[in-house]
Design an enzyme around this catalytic site. Structure first.
Site, PDB file in Angstrom:
ATOM      1  N   GLY A 222       0.813  -1.218   0.000  1.00  0.00           N
ATOM      2  CA  GLY A 222       0.000   0.000   0.000  1.00  0.00           C
ATOM      3  C   GLY A 222       0.843   1.262   0.000  1.00  0.00           C
ATOM      4  O   GLY A 222       0.403   2.321   0.438  1.00  0.00           O
TER       5      GLY A 222
ATOM      6  N   GLY B 147      -0.543   4.480  -1.468  1.00  0.00           N
ATOM      7  CA  GLY B 147      -1.712   5.090  -0.845  1.00  0.00           C
ATOM      8  C   GLY B 147      -1.330   6.279   0.032  1.00  0.00           C
ATOM      9  O   GLY B 147      -0.153   6.634   0.166  1.00  0.00           O
ATOM     10  N   GLN B 148      -2.343   6.875   0.652  1.00  0.00           N
ATOM     11  CA  GLN B 148      -2.091   8.038   1.538  1.00  0.00           C
ATOM     12  C   GLN B 148      -1.071   7.701   2.626  1.00  0.00           C
ATOM     13  O   GLN B 148      -0.005   8.342   2.748  1.00  0.00           O
ATOM     14  CB  GLN B 148      -3.394   8.484   2.194  1.00  0.00           C
TER      15      GLN B 148
ATOM     16  N   ALA C 187      -1.873  -2.234   2.501  1.00  0.00           N
ATOM     17  CA  ALA C 187      -2.684  -2.397   1.285  1.00  0.00           C
ATOM     18  C   ALA C 187      -4.084  -2.860   1.637  1.00  0.00           C
ATOM     19  O   ALA C 187      -4.254  -3.727   2.497  1.00  0.00           O
ATOM     20  CB  ALA C 187      -2.026  -3.400   0.348  1.00  0.00           C
TER      21      ALA C 187
ATOM     22  N   SER D 173      -9.908   0.046   0.538  1.00  0.00           N
ATOM     23  CA  SER D 173     -10.122   0.760   1.809  1.00  0.00           C
ATOM     24  C   SER D 173     -11.395   1.596   1.848  1.00  0.00           C
ATOM     25  O   SER D 173     -11.640   2.286   2.833  1.00  0.00           O
ATOM     26  CB  SER D 173      -8.909   1.645   2.109  1.00  0.00           C
TER      27      SER D 173
ATOM     28  N   SER E  35      -8.587  -1.080  11.800  1.00  0.00           N
ATOM     29  CA  SER E  35      -9.394   0.131  11.616  1.00  0.00           C
ATOM     30  C   SER E  35     -10.482   0.272  12.676  1.00  0.00           C
ATOM     31  O   SER E  35     -11.067  -0.724  13.127  1.00  0.00           O
ATOM     32  CB  SER E  35     -10.064   0.060  10.233  1.00  0.00           C
TER      33      SER E  35
ATOM     34  N   GLU F  31     -13.297   1.044  11.980  1.00  0.00           N
ATOM     35  CA  GLU F  31     -14.507   0.477  11.372  1.00  0.00           C
ATOM     36  C   GLU F  31     -14.850  -0.876  11.991  1.00  0.00           C
ATOM     37  O   GLU F  31     -15.981  -1.338  11.869  1.00  0.00           O
ATOM     38  CB  GLU F  31     -14.322   0.317   9.862  1.00  0.00           C
TER      39      GLU F  31
ATOM     40  N   TYR G 200     -16.104  -4.220   4.416  1.00  0.00           N
ATOM     41  CA  TYR G 200     -14.762  -3.717   4.744  1.00  0.00           C
ATOM     42  C   TYR G 200     -14.457  -3.966   6.233  1.00  0.00           C
ATOM     43  O   TYR G 200     -13.401  -4.510   6.589  1.00  0.00           O
ATOM     44  CB  TYR G 200     -14.664  -2.217   4.415  1.00  0.00           C
TER      45      TYR G 200
HETATM   46  P1  NAP Z   1      -5.511   4.143   0.480  1.00  0.00           P
HETATM   47  O1  NAP Z   1      -5.053   5.535   0.238  1.00  0.00           O
HETATM   48  O2  NAP Z   1      -6.799   3.677  -0.095  1.00  0.00           O
HETATM   49  O3  NAP Z   1      -4.325   3.177  -0.023  1.00  0.00           O
HETATM   50  C1  NAP Z   1      -4.545   1.804  -0.206  1.00  0.00           C
HETATM   51  C2  NAP Z   1      -3.292   1.189  -0.793  1.00  0.00           C
HETATM   52  O4  NAP Z   1      -3.528  -0.214  -0.985  1.00  0.00           O
HETATM   53  C3  NAP Z   1      -2.899   1.745  -2.174  1.00  0.00           C
HETATM   54  O5  NAP Z   1      -1.502   1.796  -2.247  1.00  0.00           O
HETATM   55  C4  NAP Z   1      -3.443   0.697  -3.113  1.00  0.00           C
HETATM   56  O6  NAP Z   1      -2.775   0.649  -4.359  1.00  0.00           O
HETATM   57  C5  NAP Z   1      -3.138  -0.556  -2.312  1.00  0.00           C
HETATM   58  N1  NAP Z   1      -3.918  -1.716  -2.759  1.00  0.00           N
HETATM   59  C6  NAP Z   1      -5.250  -1.839  -2.879  1.00  0.00           C
HETATM   60  N2  NAP Z   1      -5.587  -3.065  -3.311  1.00  0.00           N
HETATM   61  C7  NAP Z   1      -4.412  -3.738  -3.481  1.00  0.00           C
HETATM   62  C8  NAP Z   1      -4.082  -5.039  -3.928  1.00  0.00           C
HETATM   63  N3  NAP Z   1      -5.040  -5.910  -4.281  1.00  0.00           N
HETATM   64  N4  NAP Z   1      -2.781  -5.393  -3.990  1.00  0.00           N
HETATM   65  C9  NAP Z   1      -1.811  -4.517  -3.652  1.00  0.00           C
HETATM   66  N5  NAP Z   1      -2.055  -3.262  -3.234  1.00  0.00           N
HETATM   67  C10 NAP Z   1      -3.343  -2.875  -3.142  1.00  0.00           C
HETATM   68  O7  NAP Z   1      -5.591   3.822   2.056  1.00  0.00           O
HETATM   69  P2  NAP Z   1      -4.943   4.650   3.269  1.00  0.00           P
HETATM   70  O8  NAP Z   1      -5.905   5.687   3.695  1.00  0.00           O
HETATM   71  O9  NAP Z   1      -3.556   4.999   2.970  1.00  0.00           O
HETATM   72  O10 NAP Z   1      -4.992   3.539   4.413  1.00  0.00           O
HETATM   73  C11 NAP Z   1      -3.904   2.627   4.592  1.00  0.00           C
HETATM   74  C12 NAP Z   1      -4.411   1.383   5.307  1.00  0.00           C
HETATM   75  O11 NAP Z   1      -4.956   1.743   6.571  1.00  0.00           O
HETATM   76  C13 NAP Z   1      -5.532   0.624   4.595  1.00  0.00           C
HETATM   77  O12 NAP Z   1      -5.376  -0.739   4.864  1.00  0.00           O
HETATM   78  C14 NAP Z   1      -6.797   1.139   5.238  1.00  0.00           C
HETATM   79  O13 NAP Z   1      -7.832   0.195   5.122  1.00  0.00           O
HETATM   80  C15 NAP Z   1      -6.327   1.325   6.665  1.00  0.00           C
HETATM   81  N6  NAP Z   1      -6.989   2.353   7.448  1.00  0.00           N
HETATM   82  C16 NAP Z   1      -7.110   3.604   6.957  1.00  0.00           C
HETATM   83  C17 NAP Z   1      -7.681   4.588   7.744  1.00  0.00           C
HETATM   84  C18 NAP Z   1      -7.809   6.007   7.265  1.00  0.00           C
HETATM   85  O14 NAP Z   1      -8.573   6.766   7.877  1.00  0.00           O
HETATM   86  N7  NAP Z   1      -7.075   6.415   6.249  1.00  0.00           N
HETATM   87  C19 NAP Z   1      -8.122   4.277   9.039  1.00  0.00           C
HETATM   88  C20 NAP Z   1      -7.938   2.973   9.515  1.00  0.00           C
HETATM   89  C21 NAP Z   1      -7.352   2.016   8.711  1.00  0.00           C
HETATM   90  P3  NAP Z   1      -3.237   1.588  -5.600  1.00  0.00           P
HETATM   91  O15 NAP Z   1      -2.593   2.920  -5.359  1.00  0.00           O
HETATM   92  O16 NAP Z   1      -2.710   0.842  -6.764  1.00  0.00           O
HETATM   93  O17 NAP Z   1      -4.739   1.666  -5.540  1.00  0.00           O
HETATM   94  O1  F7E Z   2     -17.015   8.464   5.232  1.00  0.00           O
HETATM   95  C1  F7E Z   2     -20.328  10.017   5.377  1.00  0.00           C
HETATM   96  C2  F7E Z   2     -20.256   8.503   5.321  1.00  0.00           C
HETATM   97  O2  F7E Z   2     -15.857   7.484   3.258  1.00  0.00           O
HETATM   98  C3  F7E Z   2     -17.105   9.141   6.469  1.00  0.00           C
HETATM   99  C4  F7E Z   2     -11.708   4.799   5.513  1.00  0.00           C
HETATM  100  O3  F7E Z   2     -10.406   5.364   5.520  1.00  0.00           O
HETATM  101  O4  F7E Z   2     -12.148   5.583   7.724  1.00  0.00           O
HETATM  102  C5  F7E Z   2     -12.601   5.635   6.399  1.00  0.00           C
HETATM  103  O5  F7E Z   2     -13.928   5.143   6.301  1.00  0.00           O
HETATM  104  C6  F7E Z   2     -18.572   9.421   6.779  1.00  0.00           C
HETATM  105  C7  F7E Z   2     -19.485   8.193   6.594  1.00  0.00           C
HETATM  106  O6  F7E Z   2     -14.793   7.348   5.575  1.00  0.00           O
HETATM  107  C8  F7E Z   2     -20.529  11.186   1.952  1.00  0.00           C
HETATM  108  O7  F7E Z   2     -21.554   7.925   5.262  1.00  0.00           O
HETATM  109  C9  F7E Z   2     -21.590  11.537   3.818  1.00  0.00           C
HETATM  110  O8  F7E Z   2     -20.364   8.113   7.676  1.00  0.00           O
HETATM  111  O9  F7E Z   2     -14.843   9.495   4.410  1.00  0.00           O
HETATM  112  P1  F7E Z   2     -15.582   8.224   4.519  1.00  0.00           P
HETATM  113  P2  F7E Z   2     -15.203   6.080   6.452  1.00  0.00           P
HETATM  114  O10 F7E Z   2     -16.355   5.345   5.901  1.00  0.00           O
HETATM  115  O11 F7E Z   2     -15.325   6.560   7.871  1.00  0.00           O
HETATM  116  C10 F7E Z   2     -12.074   4.265   8.304  1.00  0.00           C
HETATM  117  C11 F7E Z   2     -11.531   4.404   9.701  1.00  0.00           C
HETATM  118  C12 F7E Z   2     -11.348   3.300   7.450  1.00  0.00           C
HETATM  119  O12 F7E Z   2     -10.695   2.390   7.945  1.00  0.00           O
HETATM  120  C13 F7E Z   2     -11.623   3.366   5.992  1.00  0.00           C
HETATM  121  O13 F7E Z   2     -10.579   2.716   5.265  1.00  0.00           O
HETATM  122  O14 F7E Z   2     -19.041  10.398   5.854  1.00  0.00           O
HETATM  123  N1  F7E Z   2     -20.586  10.655   4.084  1.00  0.00           N
HETATM  124  N2  F7E Z   2     -21.575  11.874   2.516  1.00  0.00           N
HETATM  125  C14 F7E Z   2     -19.908  10.419   2.952  1.00  0.00           C
HETATM  126  N3  F7E Z   2     -18.830   9.654   2.695  1.00  0.00           N
HETATM  127  C15 F7E Z   2     -18.349   9.637   1.420  1.00  0.00           C
HETATM  128  N4  F7E Z   2     -17.252   8.890   1.144  1.00  0.00           N
HETATM  129  N5  F7E Z   2     -18.930  10.355   0.406  1.00  0.00           N
HETATM  130  C16 F7E Z   2     -20.034  11.158   0.635  1.00  0.00           C
HETATM  131  O15 F7E Z   2     -20.546  11.795  -0.286  1.00  0.00           O
END
Ligand code: NAP
Ligand code: F7E
Length: 350
Positions: free
Chosen positions: A9, A12-13, A87, A90, A131, A133, A154
């Site tokens: 990953g 990704g971000q 990865a 997400s 997460s 979640e 997820y």
């Molecule tokens: P992100 O921006 O969506 O990045 C996901 C990464 O996973 C990207 O590099 C993507 O590659 C790669 N990936 C997806 N499917 C893959 C596959 N089949 N094989 C190999 N690589 C793959 O997510 P992020 O926000 O950086 O989050 C990083 C991790 O933390 C994720 O596991 C996410 O679920 C978890 N997480 C995120 C949050 C949050 O708020 N950001 C909170 C809790 C947990 P591509 O660039 O090619 O798509």
């Molecule tokens: O939604 C509401 C939506 O998609 C946040 C991932 O990084 O954090 C992330 O998951 C809230 C939800 O993030 C729209 O219904 C309203 O309640 O930005 P989100 P998420 O679902 O919280 C967790 C911790 C992870 O682990 C995940 O990988 O916002 N919402 N209107 C919307 N959300 C989206 N995307 N788009 C809308 O138009």
């Protein structure tokens, strides 16, 4: 000898911030990237070094979380000290459309990687991107002891990965940790997550490129922190004397409506004049409120978040305004305007 890290990953971000952090700490960094017909490395392009001009410390390898044999081969070749499994598919809303793919990458993908780490048997330390979640329907505040109640494919896939990580720790004595991270955002956040969707819209509205923003549930409550701070917490989890699970969060609760207020106010705009409801952005089952208690990480890792949601909204709006200005307004033409505003041109609900 420099430590060697392997990051899935990395494009990704979080992967991009973590790669920066580890390179700064002197690591040799290896990242897994997916082969795509378009370039997917924009978040790490600034880390590229021409091997003809300087010593290379960042190496990219093609692979996929669905391909366990490739992971086994890569880990045997790289022999990393630390593996960060970031990865995943997400996006929570997308996981309802692609539950099986999400299970295969976000869930079983972690098992493939754990099994590869166990098989190479070098004492490699393993970080799993768990997460908030996973808590889903269990009310806040949530900490390491809070029961899981995932409300999406997820969330369910992340619960599987969480337990696999704990099982490998308990069964095989592996140094394997779960970082249970609450929402963390940044200017590098994917464009279809709600915070970035909002801040990009603010920039486009300011520039006169967009008028309307379509959103779903504004009542959802989240604990949004700054991603650049969270990757430091990931690293600290792998430096501790023994492996454990930790929550990272700010502990502050805000609704999507609050975030709209922060972002639009920062730009001197009134969100009520631009935001409209679109039921296509609702989820079949919603997670109403996630607010973390990160006191264990504070006590044992000396980690805490300093940037809270109002400040974060400002950082993201400023970055999106600057990005739009620096590209001379041309960015909006890179893809059809409809993909940048909130109504997708095709019927994909994100
Ligand atoms: P992100 O921006 O969506 O990045 C996901 C990464 O996973 C990207 O590099 C993507 O590659 C790669 N990936 C997806 N499917 C893959 C596959 N089949 N094989 C190999 N690589 C793959 O997510 P992020 O926000 O950086 O989050 C990083 C991790 O933390 C994720 O596991 C996410 O679920 C978890 N997480 C995120 C949050 C949050 O708020 N950001 C909170 C809790 C947990 P591509 O660039 O090619 O798509
Ligand atoms: O939604 C509401 C939506 O998609 C946040 C991932 O990084 O954090 C992330 O998951 C809230 C939800 O993030 C729209 O219904 C309203 O309640 O930005 P989100 P998420 O679902 O919280 C967790 C911790 C992870 O682990 C995940 O990988 O916002 N919402 N209107 C919307 N959300 C989206 N995307 N788009 C809308 O138009």
């Amino acid at each position: 000898m420099a430590k060697r890290a392997f990051i899935t990953g990395i494009t990704g971000q979080d992967g991009s911030y973590l790669a920066e952090l580890l390179l700064l700490k002197g690591y040799e960094v290896h990242g897994l990237i997916r082969r795509a017909s378009t370039f997917n490395t924009s978040r790490i392009d600034h880390l590229y070094v021409d091997p003809h001009e300087a010593e290379v410390k960042l190496f990219l390898h093609y692979g996929d979380m669905s391909d366990g044999a490739r992971m086994m081969g890569l880990l045997s070749q790289i022999q990393p000290d630390e593996v960060y499994n970031l990865a995943a598919q997400s996006h929570v809303r997308v996981s309802f459309d692609e539950p099986i793919h999400t299970g295969n990458t976000t869930g079983i993908g972690s098992a493939r990687l754990l099994e590869a780490v166990r098989t190479i048997g070098l004492g490699t330390r393993f970080y799993q991107a768990s997460s908030s979640e996973m808590f889903g329907g269990t009310p806040p505040p949530q900490n390491e002891e809070t029961p899981f109640y995932p409300r999406s494919p997820y969330g369910a896939a992340k619960v599987y990965s969480y337990w696999m990580t704990r099982n490998y720790r308990e069964a095989y004595g592996m140094y394997a940790v779960n970082g249970i991270l609450f929402n963390h955002e940044s200017p590098r956040r994917g464009a279809t997550f709600v915070t970035r969707k909002i801040t990009r819209a603010v920039a486009a509205i300011l520039a006169g490129k967009q008028q309307d923003l379509f959103l779903g549930n504004l009542d959802a409550v989240r604990d949004w922190g700054y991603a650049a701070e969270y990757v430091e917490g990931m690293w600290r989890m792998l430096q501790a004397d023994s492996s454990d699970d930790y929550v990272l969060a700010t502990g502050r609760a805000f609704s999507v409506r609050d975030f709209l207020e922060f972002a639009f106010d920062h730009a001197g705009l009134d969100w009520r004049r631009h935001v409209h409801f679109d039921e296509r952005y609702l989820r079949p089952t919603e997670v109403d409120a996630l607010v973390g208690d990160a006191s264990k990480a504070k006590e044992l890792l000396d980690w805490s978040a300093s940037v809270t949601s109002p400040e974060l909204a400002g950082i993201m709006v400023d970055a999106d305004v600057a990005a739009l200005a620096s590209s001379d307004g041309k960015w909006i033409d890179k893809v059809s305007l409809n993909t940048w505003v909130s109504t997708p041109a095709w019927d994909i609900q994100q």
